[in-house]
Design a protein around this motif. Sequence first.
Motif, PDB file in Angstrom:
ATOM      1  N   ASP A 137       0.789  -1.231   0.000  1.00  0.00           N
ATOM      2  CA  ASP A 137       0.000   0.000   0.000  1.00  0.00           C
ATOM      3  C   ASP A 137       0.824   1.286   0.000  1.00  0.00           C
ATOM      4  O   ASP A 137       0.509   2.222  -0.753  1.00  0.00           O
ATOM      5  N   PRO A 138       1.877   1.403   0.827  1.00  0.00           N
ATOM      6  CA  PRO A 138       2.613   2.672   0.843  1.00  0.00           C
ATOM      7  C   PRO A 138       3.158   3.070  -0.526  1.00  0.00           C
ATOM      8  O   PRO A 138       2.992   4.225  -0.954  1.00  0.00           O
ATOM      9  N   ALA A 139       3.807   2.142  -1.222  1.00  0.00           N
ATOM     10  CA  ALA A 139       4.362   2.457  -2.544  1.00  0.00           C
ATOM     11  C   ALA A 139       3.249   2.758  -3.538  1.00  0.00           C
ATOM     12  O   ALA A 139       3.335   3.719  -4.316  1.00  0.00           O
ATOM     13  N   LEU A 140       2.195   1.940  -3.509  1.00  0.00           N
ATOM     14  CA  LEU A 140       1.102   2.126  -4.462  1.00  0.00           C
ATOM     15  C   LEU A 140       0.444   3.490  -4.295  1.00  0.00           C
ATOM     16  O   LEU A 140       0.272   4.240  -5.270  1.00  0.00           O
ATOM     17  N   TYR A 141       0.088   3.834  -3.072  1.00  0.00           N
ATOM     18  CA  TYR A 141      -0.589   5.112  -2.833  1.00  0.00           C
ATOM     19  C   TYR A 141       0.335   6.297  -3.116  1.00  0.00           C
ATOM     20  O   TYR A 141      -0.107   7.336  -3.588  1.00  0.00           O
ATOM     21  N   CYS A 142       1.607   6.127  -2.816  1.00  0.00           N
ATOM     22  CA  CYS A 142       2.561   7.201  -3.086  1.00  0.00           C
ATOM     23  C   CYS A 142       2.643   7.486  -4.581  1.00  0.00           C
ATOM     24  O   CYS A 142       2.578   8.643  -5.014  1.00  0.00           O
ATOM     25  N   PHE A 143       2.773   6.445  -5.370  1.00  0.00           N
ATOM     26  CA  PHE A 143       2.837   6.621  -6.823  1.00  0.00           C
ATOM     27  C   PHE A 143       1.540   7.219  -7.365  1.00  0.00           C
ATOM     28  O   PHE A 143       1.555   8.078  -8.258  1.00  0.00           O
ATOM     29  N   CYS A 144       0.416   6.758  -6.845  1.00  0.00           N
ATOM     30  CA  CYS A 144      -0.875   7.274  -7.316  1.00  0.00           C
ATOM     31  C   CYS A 144      -1.032   8.759  -6.987  1.00  0.00           C
ATOM     32  O   CYS A 144      -1.494   9.548  -7.819  1.00  0.00           O
ATOM     33  N   GLU A 145      -0.632   9.146  -5.781  1.00  0.00           N
ATOM     34  CA  GLU A 145      -0.757  10.548  -5.379  1.00  0.00           C
ATOM     35  C   GLU A 145       0.143  11.459  -6.204  1.00  0.00           C
ATOM     36  O   GLU A 145      -0.201  12.612  -6.482  1.00  0.00           O
ATOM     37  N   LYS A 146       1.282  10.927  -6.632  1.00  0.00           N
ATOM     38  CA  LYS A 146       2.224  11.721  -7.431  1.00  0.00           C
ATOM     39  C   LYS A 146       1.955  11.587  -8.927  1.00  0.00           C
ATOM     40  O   LYS A 146       2.725  12.078  -9.749  1.00  0.00           O
ATOM     41  N   LEU A 147       0.841  10.894  -9.274  1.00  0.00           N
ATOM     42  CA  LEU A 147       0.421  10.671 -10.667  1.00  0.00           C
ATOM     43  C   LEU A 147       1.478   9.919 -11.475  1.00  0.00           C
ATOM     44  O   LEU A 147       1.602  10.110 -12.695  1.00  0.00           O
ATOM     45  N   GLU A 148       2.233   9.069 -10.796  1.00  0.00           N
ATOM     46  CA  GLU A 148       3.197   8.215 -11.495  1.00  0.00           C
ATOM     47  C   GLU A 148       2.501   6.895 -11.818  1.00  0.00           C
ATOM     48  O   GLU A 148       2.728   5.862 -11.181  1.00  0.00           O
ATOM     49  N   ALA A 149       1.654   6.977 -12.830  1.00  0.00           N
ATOM     50  CA  ALA A 149       0.740   5.871 -13.128  1.00  0.00           C
ATOM     51  C   ALA A 149       1.478   4.589 -13.487  1.00  0.00           C
ATOM     52  O   ALA A 149       1.123   3.502 -12.993  1.00  0.00           O
ATOM     53  N   GLU A 150       2.500   4.668 -14.324  1.00  0.00           N
ATOM     54  CA  GLU A 150       3.187   3.451 -14.759  1.00  0.00           C
ATOM     55  C   GLU A 150       3.829   2.730 -13.582  1.00  0.00           C
ATOM     56  O   GLU A 150       3.846   1.498 -13.531  1.00  0.00           O
ATOM     57  N   LYS A 151       4.368   3.486 -12.646  1.00  0.00           N
ATOM     58  CA  LYS A 151       4.964   2.863 -11.459  1.00  0.00           C
ATOM     59  C   LYS A 151       3.879   2.211 -10.590  1.00  0.00           C
ATOM     60  O   LYS A 151       4.100   1.149 -10.006  1.00  0.00           O
TER      61      LYS A 151
END
Length: 564
Positions: A137-151
């Motif tokens: 969850d931490p990595a997933l939500y972090c990437f989503c919040e920063k709009l780093e969709a591919e990550k």
Amino acid sequence: MGTPKNTVEKKKKKKNQTPESQFQFDLNLCSKNKDLHGAIALYQSAITNNTRLNQHHLNALLYLCSNSVADPSLRDLALQNGFLVFDRMSSMAIAPNEATITAVARLAAARGDGDYAFGLVKGMGKYNAVPRLRTYDPALYCFCEKLEAEKAYEVEEHMGSAGVGPEEPELAALLKVSAETKREDRVYLYLHKLRSSVRSVGESTAKIIRGWFCGEKASEVGEVNWDAGRIGDAVSRNGGGWHGRGWIGKGDWVVSETRIASSGRCGSCGERLFCVDIDDEETERFAQSVASLAMEREVKSNFREFQDWLEKHGDYEAIVDGANIGLYQQNFADGGFSVSQLDAVVRELYNRSGNKWPLVVLHNKRSRAILENASHRKLVNEWVDNGVLYTTPNGSNDDWYWLYATVKLKCLLVTNDEMRDHIFELLGSSFFLKWKERHQVRYTFVKGNLQLQMPPPYSSVIQESEKGTWHVPVAGDCTEDSEKTWLCITRPSVHIPLDAVLQNVETSQNGDDLSCDVKLLRSCTSGSVDSSNTSDGSLDLSETRDKRTIAVTGKRKERSSSTF
């Protein structure tokens, strides 16, 4: 006056405590009180005094630090000391476990370093630690919040390889980042993942869905010249309620809040929802699983003989669990096997299905006992002559037989058996509940009168129609389906106004005098019926009008969402 015994014991216990146990005791108090400052002071004191710290001690500190980052006044202190504790763990050669990685990943995400958080998860194998959903969850939500969709998509892919499935919060985050980065194919994908994962979406997820359909990008995507037959076939193969062939139509979408009538008709667009079944591939795997397990536990030749018989006599629309019905409410002094109850069910199914007999599965021991009563022989012989009765052999479990027949023939099952015992646990199927909802018919006898409880007319799940319309149930406080709020999402460019449909119906009634129950039963196994009409050929205006919604729809020939 002597010192109380319990006081002496407490002093003795405290005197005998080791530095490590005292540290653990004090740390537990800090954790209980969410006292980060106190915990850090304890940790620093333990380092100064060379207290032997173990994995449990350090994990408790990391957990407290990771939980404190949400407090702005504690954030910097928690981050600084959390990573110091983790570095100390590494220098002491203490292997981290899943709890360790999860806590440090949360710290990394709090400082916006999703790459570090994800790297921790990817490196868990060297510690023989297994990730859980909370670890990702931490990595997933972090990437989503920063709009780093591919990550974010990479994290989800890694989750899949580890056998970890996302739940609504994770899917909502992936849906949101896909919508905000205008990846329409991914939006479509995550809508379907939500459809298969949850029965109703939360308010926050509904807001994300509404935001996508009300956005500019959503109006641009879709196929104008779609193959209606191909879409319809996909809906049928999938068990109803979705086609999965992509966006249909072009232009703006209309998002309305509405309710669904008891018949399954949408109060906004007028479309009728499906009682969703498992798809064809799932059905075939289900049937194979039942057969495989049955032949492990039954005499193989007996069950194969039943399979062969069913291939030749497979024209049934309902299977009856004979023992369950015959023994219903018979736990009294003169109770026994009630042939009259079983006959009532058989007759009712025969009448409802347009004079088509059901199949009763009954153990050989039961059928022989019935035949010993001369008053029942004529009835049993009538069942045999009409192909109603299949008797399972001695030593068999008739549950395997009626379950296999129902799955293989994709028909209805009349039983009050909740199917919770060890036999059904062996199947271990995630779609078993969905299958039960669509196929199980429950019953009761009220003062000797039979009442059948048919499968619900529609499933309270996300649905995608052949016209590209979406219906999304929103979770709320209401317990009744009729009071539940739904999002009805349509495209006016695809649907013609509802009033035109009403006018068309009034001038082109089909005059079909079959009962609604019979038409719906047949549709379970033989394709589509015109469910845009009620049983007398007219559209119920009370079901299609809702002052709170915008009503737009298209004329269509729907597949039925229910049986009987």
